[in-house]
Scaffold this motif. Structure first.
Motif, PDB file in Angstrom:
ATOM      1  N   GLY A  36      23.589  32.636  41.571  1.00 25.74           N
ATOM      2  CA  GLY A  36      24.585  33.091  42.533  1.00 25.74           C
ATOM      3  C   GLY A  36      25.996  32.899  42.023  1.00 25.74           C
ATOM      4  N   LEU A  37      26.266  31.743  41.396  1.00 28.50           N
ATOM      5  CA  LEU A  37      27.605  31.483  40.863  1.00 28.50           C
ATOM      6  C   LEU A  37      27.931  32.474  39.750  1.00 28.50           C
ATOM      7  CD1 LEU A  37      30.102  29.684  40.884  1.00 28.50           C
ATOM      8  CD2 LEU A  37      28.944  28.150  39.263  1.00 28.50           C
ATOM      9  N   LEU A  38      26.937  32.748  38.869  1.00 28.16           N
ATOM     10  CA  LEU A  38      27.167  33.702  37.770  1.00 28.16           C
ATOM     11  C   LEU A  38      27.430  35.096  38.337  1.00 28.16           C
ATOM     12  CD1 LEU A  38      27.232  34.227  34.736  1.00 28.16           C
ATOM     13  CD2 LEU A  38      24.769  34.642  34.836  1.00 28.16           C
ATOM     14  N   ALA A  76      41.650  55.266  46.744  1.00 28.24           N
ATOM     15  CA  ALA A  76      40.697  55.128  45.637  1.00 28.24           C
ATOM     16  C   ALA A  76      40.922  53.813  44.900  1.00 28.24           C
ATOM     17  CB  ALA A  76      40.833  56.316  44.675  1.00 28.24           C
ATOM     18  N   GLU A  77      42.176  53.392  44.786  1.00 26.54           N
ATOM     19  CA  GLU A  77      42.476  52.139  44.080  1.00 26.54           C
ATOM     20  C   GLU A  77      41.861  50.956  44.796  1.00 26.54           C
ATOM     21  OE1 GLU A  77      46.627  51.424  43.669  1.00 26.54           O
ATOM     22  OE2 GLU A  77      46.369  49.514  42.618  1.00 26.54           O
ATOM     23  N   GLU A  78      41.954  50.973  46.150  1.00 29.86           N
ATOM     24  CA  GLU A  78      41.376  49.868  46.925  1.00 29.86           C
ATOM     25  C   GLU A  78      39.854  49.854  46.792  1.00 29.86           C
ATOM     26  OE1 GLU A  78      44.612  49.451  50.548  1.00 29.86           O
ATOM     27  OE2 GLU A  78      43.111  51.023  50.655  1.00 29.86           O
ATOM     28  N   LEU A  79      39.229  51.034  46.795  1.00 38.41           N
ATOM     29  CA  LEU A  79      37.773  51.091  46.620  1.00 38.41           C
ATOM     30  C   LEU A  79      37.360  50.556  45.263  1.00 38.41           C
ATOM     31  CD1 LEU A  79      36.994  54.580  48.191  1.00 38.41           C
ATOM     32  CD2 LEU A  79      36.268  52.367  49.080  1.00 38.41           C
ATOM     33  N   ARG A  80      38.091  50.946  44.206  1.00 39.45           N
ATOM     34  CA  ARG A  80      37.736  50.484  42.863  1.00 39.45           C
ATOM     35  C   ARG A  80      37.970  48.983  42.710  1.00 39.45           C
ATOM     36  NH1 ARG A  80      40.407  55.579  41.247  1.00 39.45           N
ATOM     37  NH2 ARG A  80      38.749  57.035  40.554  1.00 39.45           N
ATOM     38  N   ARG A  81      38.917  48.430  43.454  1.00 34.21           N
ATOM     39  CA  ARG A  81      39.194  46.999  43.345  1.00 34.21           C
ATOM     40  C   ARG A  81      38.128  46.168  44.072  1.00 34.21           C
ATOM     41  NH1 ARG A  81      43.926  46.673  45.821  1.00 34.21           N
ATOM     42  NH2 ARG A  81      43.128  45.837  47.760  1.00 34.21           N
ATOM     43  N   GLU A  82      37.623  46.681  45.202  1.00 34.97           N
ATOM     44  CA  GLU A  82      36.750  45.868  46.043  1.00 34.97           C
ATOM     45  C   GLU A  82      35.257  46.142  45.832  1.00 34.97           C
ATOM     46  OE1 GLU A  82      37.826  43.488  47.693  1.00 34.97           O
ATOM     47  OE2 GLU A  82      39.974  43.892  47.663  1.00 34.97           O
ATOM     48  N   LEU A  83      34.923  47.304  45.276  1.00 35.54           N
ATOM     49  CA  LEU A  83      33.509  47.662  45.122  1.00 35.54           C
ATOM     50  C   LEU A  83      33.134  47.745  43.650  1.00 35.54           C
ATOM     51  CD1 LEU A  83      33.127  50.514  47.786  1.00 35.54           C
ATOM     52  CD2 LEU A  83      32.629  48.088  48.061  1.00 35.54           C
ATOM     53  N   PRO A  84      31.845  47.588  43.318  1.00 34.43           N
ATOM     54  CA  PRO A  84      31.388  47.805  41.933  1.00 34.43           C
ATOM     55  C   PRO A  84      31.726  49.235  41.510  1.00 34.43           C
ATOM     56  CG  PRO A  84      29.698  46.721  43.198  1.00 34.43           C
ATOM     57  CD  PRO A  84      30.760  47.102  44.167  1.00 34.43           C
ATOM     58  N   PRO A  85      31.915  49.461  40.217  1.00 35.89           N
ATOM     59  CA  PRO A  85      32.385  50.775  39.751  1.00 35.89           C
ATOM     60  C   PRO A  85      31.517  51.943  40.220  1.00 35.89           C
ATOM     61  CG  PRO A  85      32.539  49.161  37.993  1.00 35.89           C
ATOM     62  CD  PRO A  85      31.856  48.472  39.105  1.00 35.89           C
ATOM     63  N   ASP A  86      30.170  51.813  40.079  1.00 33.80           N
ATOM     64  CA  ASP A  86      29.347  52.981  40.409  1.00 33.80           C
ATOM     65  C   ASP A  86      29.387  53.312  41.895  1.00 33.80           C
ATOM     66  OD1 ASP A  86      28.046  50.616  41.015  1.00 33.80           O
ATOM     67  OD2 ASP A  86      26.038  51.477  40.755  1.00 33.80           O
ATOM     68  N   ARG A 137      31.043  39.666  39.609  1.00 34.50           N
ATOM     69  CA  ARG A 137      31.633  40.569  40.588  1.00 34.50           C
ATOM     70  C   ARG A 137      33.159  40.463  40.585  1.00 34.50           C
ATOM     71  NH1 ARG A 137      28.145  42.028  44.821  1.00 34.50           N
ATOM     72  NH2 ARG A 137      26.300  42.950  43.834  1.00 34.50           N
ATOM     73  N   LYS A 138      33.655  39.253  40.544  1.00 36.49           N
ATOM     74  CA  LYS A 138      35.106  39.058  40.648  1.00 36.49           C
ATOM     75  C   LYS A 138      35.833  39.508  39.390  1.00 36.49           C
ATOM     76  CE  LYS A 138      35.011  37.472  44.792  1.00 36.49           C
ATOM     77  NZ  LYS A 138      35.573  38.286  45.896  1.00 36.49           N
ATOM     78  N   THR A 139      35.210  39.395  38.216  1.00 34.55           N
ATOM     79  CA  THR A 139      35.899  39.713  36.966  1.00 34.55           C
ATOM     80  C   THR A 139      35.541  41.102  36.442  1.00 34.55           C
ATOM     81  OG1 THR A 139      34.126  38.717  35.657  1.00 34.55           O
ATOM     82  CG2 THR A 139      35.948  37.290  36.315  1.00 34.55           C
ATOM     83  N   ALA A 140      34.697  41.854  37.153  1.00 34.91           N
ATOM     84  CA  ALA A 140      34.248  43.161  36.664  1.00 34.91           C
ATOM     85  C   ALA A 140      35.397  44.130  36.376  1.00 34.91           C
ATOM     86  CB  ALA A 140      33.263  43.778  37.650  1.00 34.91           C
ATOM     87  N   PRO A 141      36.473  44.194  37.220  1.00 29.91           N
ATOM     88  CA  PRO A 141      37.534  45.182  36.957  1.00 29.91           C
ATOM     89  C   PRO A 141      38.432  44.825  35.777  1.00 29.91           C
ATOM     90  CG  PRO A 141      37.463  44.541  39.290  1.00 29.91           C
ATOM     91  CD  PRO A 141      36.663  43.542  38.539  1.00 29.91           C
ATOM     92  N   TYR A 142      38.311  43.625  35.177  1.00 29.64           N
ATOM     93  CA  TYR A 142      39.276  43.174  34.170  1.00 29.64           C
ATOM     94  C   TYR A 142      38.781  43.492  32.764  1.00 29.64           C
ATOM     95  CZ  TYR A 142      41.440  40.718  38.066  1.00 29.64           C
ATOM     96  OH  TYR A 142      42.033  40.428  39.235  1.00 29.64           O
ATOM     97  N   LYS A 143      39.685  44.032  31.974  1.00 30.82           N
ATOM     98  CA  LYS A 143      39.347  44.373  30.592  1.00 30.82           C
ATOM     99  C   LYS A 143      39.183  43.104  29.764  1.00 30.82           C
ATOM    100  CE  LYS A 143      44.168  44.915  29.074  1.00 30.82           C
ATOM    101  NZ  LYS A 143      45.151  45.813  28.450  1.00 30.82           N
TER     102      LYS A 143
END
Length: 926
Positions: free
Chosen positions: A161-163, A879-889, A168-174
């Protein structure tokens, strides 16, 4: 006090703790104390664990400096446990003696064990002695239990769960790809990404460089300590200079970030709800596509196969028809069984999809036109009808061709014998030898002609038989009928010519008969007796060489009996032969005695004693050959009878077994023995027992194959055919698979709707009570009575429980007050549970209806509320808010399907999440 934790003693708390997470330590049992021999890892753990302990101890106004020394007396260890658990431990002992310290540590260890923690080889004496390995292991166990175990993200908990939370939290970051708790954190970007995700004003993430890990780590640790109240647990150099940072140290540090940001879970919960709804929708769409493809493929196969089975083009030879039969057997053995499984799987997939749609409040799935389950069943029924007719036609054609071959061979044999007999007869009848013959010769010619007429009359039956066989070949549509007809016509024309010539010759002989005086009476008697005897021998040879076809042991025994009867006449025939030869010998004796010179052969017949003896020898040779042929055929029929009995013996076991299993499955499907899981396990065990019975079916198929190869077409020893067995077996497999699917859907409904086992049993008991015919479905009146028995008032717009009275009391109340169900409301309920207007309510539809009335599910309003949280209480979302809060797909899934927002407060790029949420649940929210 006995030390239960000392080395070498069994640990009394060694079992799994209470609750579903009692064995959470099982996934962390990889604690390898030998790894602490690595100084770098031991150093990291000392720093991290010390900082973590102090972050809690400072709440009690104290701290530790040396983790192996400061917990030796057990006092601060007990204090630490009280702070992090919020519970009071037993009063510690304040003495300075070793026994007091051991007792304090034991109290702490007992408290840890009471929380369901399994401590392996960690004893109080080792902690009191300052064993660094054991102390660090104990602290790591405490961290797991109180800081990591309760972390839960979606369906996972603890370390996983921690992983997942970090991913989830770091997914949007390059440049951030969290896959573990060691290498993934070494460059420091993951720590900074966690802070920036929750507190973007604290970190300038775009200015961080992946090639400067020390700066990145120091920046994250300092910001966390200054603004997030997370103490610095590690030095950046310790992480960078280690090939693989210590996993436990990193997990401890990251768990502090998780708890620091736990207050920001509201948006994440909303996002999770949307993700769950979208995932269900995506999965349902995938199942629909799979159904359409599988249905199209199956219907196309049926469409291709039916014309082949309906083709009734006859073949000319048995070999060609047997090849057709072999092709049909390949179809039954190889091509059809996979399609039977596909059809069953298609129905299971369709039922599962409809159940999932109902459980998620989605509209029912309506396949494309012509691809309904009923369409497939109709096509399959047409296929099986064509298949049955095709097999019957094949067998009838083979029998017809066998009969034709037999008749054609019989025709050729009789025609050849007749043609051999008629050879030279026409020329003989045209002779005018009587014009120059002596008186004795003339008389001889007359007698000879009479003998020929007798022979001619004897051959009349053969000619009629040849004509009759030719007629039958024509009626049976023999492929070579033209040549048969031509040959038959030639024989008949020649026969007419012979009759006419015979009549003409007799008239010529009779005209000169007055000039003839004497004739050798003995030769005449010989000719009269030799001719029929010769014909008898020819008929006997013909019969002995005649072909025969039998299909049963009784038929061959009848032929053997007839042959034995024929053999019984041979002694009398031999006497007749000796009598005929005696006449010839007597004539020769008289001629010799009276010095009469005979002109040669008997003038009245061409049947000489040599011919009679030759044909008699031939008859004697053919009799044992006939015996051998009949005995061979008898052996064959005995073998066939053995095959019949062998097949019948197995079929009479398998057939009733299949029927019994079908009845048992019917009983199981309506009984209520144990939980649904027990029923499912029972059904799966039952299914396995059925699958294990497959070798008996295969054995029967092998025996049936032998029967087919032997061309055996009937079996009086059993009423079961292989077709009956195959159909029964296929129905048995389909029935058990459907029954298992129904129970699985009930489990799915129960778990999704939170229905208790007692409710399920109550629903099943009521359903079974009103299912009088045990058919697994209720009629409208039975369904209405069942609803009333469960205490539902359907007079109003919504169903409501009428009270807690039992079924009998409620029925009595209804009767006494003249209560009845409203037609309009009941029709509305029937439209829900029976959308296809089939007139019946299945148990699954009944459970779905009851679950909707007794449980809550996700609704369109809840999804709209979740989107509103992500949008910051706006009526639209970007769209920016959706991409920030939800997984990409799933973010892209929403963006592609959301319509532009048209409200007065719209901005460029605004999306309408309300209409999108409503569309997810169809026209209305049930």
């Amino acid at each position: 006090m006995v030390d239960y934790h000392s080395a070498g003693q069994p640990y009394p708390y060694g079992g799994n703790g209470p609750g579903p997470n009692g064995d959470y330590m099982a996934q962390e049992d990889d604690w390898d104390r030998d790894l602490l021999l690595d100084p770098a890892w031991e150093k990291q753990q000392r720093k991290t664990f010390t900082a973590w302990c102090n972050s809690h101890l400072r709440k009690a106004g104290t701290q530790i400096e040396n983790i192996d020394e400061d917990f030796r007396d057990g006092l601060k260890l007990m204090l630490l446990l009280e702070v992090i658990s919020g519970e009071r431990l037993p009063k510690p002992e304040r003495g300075k003696m070793r026994v007091h310290k051991i007792n304090n540590v034991n109290k702490a260890l007992d408290f840890i064990a009471s929380k369901g923690v399994k401590l392996v080889s960690i004893g109080a004496e080792e902690i009191v002695d300052g064993n660094a390995k054991m102390t660090l292991g104990m602290i790591w166990t405490i961290i797991l239990r109180f800081a990591i175990q309760d972390i839960s993200v979606e369906e996972t908990s603890a370390k996983e769960g921690l992983l997942l939370w970090c991913q989830r939290k770091t997914a949007p970051y390059k440049n951030v790809n969290v896959q573990n708790f060691h290498i993934s954190w070494k460059d420091g970007l993951a720590f900074n990404a966690l802070i920036h995700r929750h507190r973007p004003e604290l970190i300038e993430y775009d200015k961080l460089r992946k090639d400067d890990p020390v700066t990145n780590l120091n920046n994250a640790f300092e910001v966390a300590e200054k603004y997030l109240d997370i103490p610095k647990m590690l030095d950046a150099e310790d992480i960078v200079n280690t090939a693989r940072p210590d996993e436990k140290a990193i997990m401890t540090y990251v768990s502090s970030f998780y708890h620091a940001f736990s207050g920001a879970q509201k948006a994440e919960t909303a996002a999770n709800r949307i993700c769950k709804v979208l995932a269900v929708n995506q999965e349902n769409e995938h199942l629909m596509e799979d159904y359409e493809k599988l249905a199209s493929d199956l219907l196309e196969w049926i469409k291709r196969t039916i014309p082949w089975l309906e083709d009734r083009s006859p073949q000319k030879t048995i070999q060609e028809m047997q090849q057709k039969l072999e092709d049909f057997r390949d179809y039954r053995r190889v091509h059809k069984p996979p399609k039977v499984q596909e059809k069953c799987q298609l129905e299971i997939n369709f039922n599962t999809l409809q159940t999932k749609l109902r459980l998620s409040n989605r509209p029912a799935f309506m396949p494309s036109e012509g691809k309904m389950v009923s369409d497939i069943n109709n096509g399959w029924q047409h296929l099986e009808q064509a298949e049955k007719g095709y097999e019957e036609w094949l067998l009838n054609e083979i029998r017809r061709l066998e009969r034709l071959d037999h008749l054609a061979e019989k025709f050729r044999q009789k025609a050849s014998i007749h043609e051999a007999w008629t050879e030279g007869k026409e020329a003989m009848l045209k002779q005018k030898d009587y014009e120059t013959a002596t008186l004795s010769d003339i008389k001889a010619l007359i007698r000879k002609h009479e003998a020929f007429e007798s022979d001619l009359a004897a051959h009349q039956d053969r000619v009629e038989q040849i004509a009759a066989i030719a007629q039958e070949l024509n009626e049976l549509d023999y492929y070579d009928s033209p040549s048969v007809n031509a040959r038959c016509q030639k024989i008949c024309d020649q026969w007419d010519v012979l009759g006419s010539l015979t009549h003409s010759r007799r008239e010529a002989l009779e005209k000169t008969e007055k000039q003839l005086e004497t004739i050798d009476e003995l030769h005449l008697e010989y000719a009269k007796r030799a001719a029929p005897f010769n014909n008898w021998m020819e008929s006997a040879m013909e019969d002995l060489q005649d072909m025969f076809i039998v299909h049963t042991i009784e038929e061959i025994e009848g032929l053997i009996a007839a042959h034995d009867q024929f053999k019984s006449t041979l002694p009398d025939a031999d006497k007749e032969r000796e009598a005929i030869l005696g006449i010839q010998r007597e004539a020769q004796r008289i001629a010799d005695f009276n010095s009469i010179k005979l002109s040669g052969n008997n003038p009245y017949t061409s049947v000489t004693p040599q011919i009679i003896n030759s044909k008699w020898e031939r008859v004697q040779q053919l009799v044992p050959k006939r015996d051998h042929a009949l005995l061979d055929e008898q052996s064959k029929q005995q073998s066939n009878e053995h095959l019949r009995r062998q097949f019948a013996s197995q079929a009479n076991i398998v057939g009733p077994w299949i029927q019994t299993k079908m009845e048992e499955i019917g009983r199981i499907s309506i009984e209520m023995n144990g939980t649904l899981e027990d029923q499912l396990n029972h059904l799966k065990q039952y299914e396995q027992s059925i699958v294990d019975y497959k070798p008996n079916i295969d054995l029967l198929e092998q025996q049936h194959q032998l029967i087919q190869e032997a061309l055996i077409f009937d079996n009086k020893h059993t009423n079961y055919t292989m077709e009956h067995i195959r159909v029964g077996w296929e129905q048995l497999l389909t029935t058990i698979a459907r029954t298992i699917n129904e129970v699985e859907n009930q489990i799915l409904t129960r778990d999704a709707k939170g229905i208790s086992q007692e409710q399920m049993q109550e629903f099943r008991a009521s359903f079974n009570h009103f299912d009088k015919d045990h058919g697994g479905a209720l009629g409208p009146e039975e369904f209405k009575a069942c609803l009333i028995s469960l205490g539902y008032d359907v007079e109003n717009d919504r169903q409501k429980r009428t009270g807690s009275m039992d079924t009998d009391d409620f029925r009595a109340l209804l009767i006494s007050t003249g209560y009845s169900l409203g037609d309009a409301e009941f029709n509305r309920i029937m439209s829900v549970v029976d959308p296809n207007n089939s007139g019946i309510v299945t148990f699954q539809a009944f459970i779905d209806f009851m679950s909707r009335e007794t449980t809550d599910t996700d609704t369109a309003d809840q999804v709209i509320a979740s989107f509103k949280v992500l949008a910051g209480d706006k009526n639209y979302i970007t769209a920016e808010e959706l991409r920030r809060e939800l997984p990409p797909d799933q973010a892209e899934y929403c963006i592609a399907r959301m319509a532009p927002y048209q409200g007065p407060d719209a901005i460029p790029g605004a999306l309408d999440y309300k209409s999108f949420s409503t569309a997810l649940y169809g026209e209305s929210d049930l």
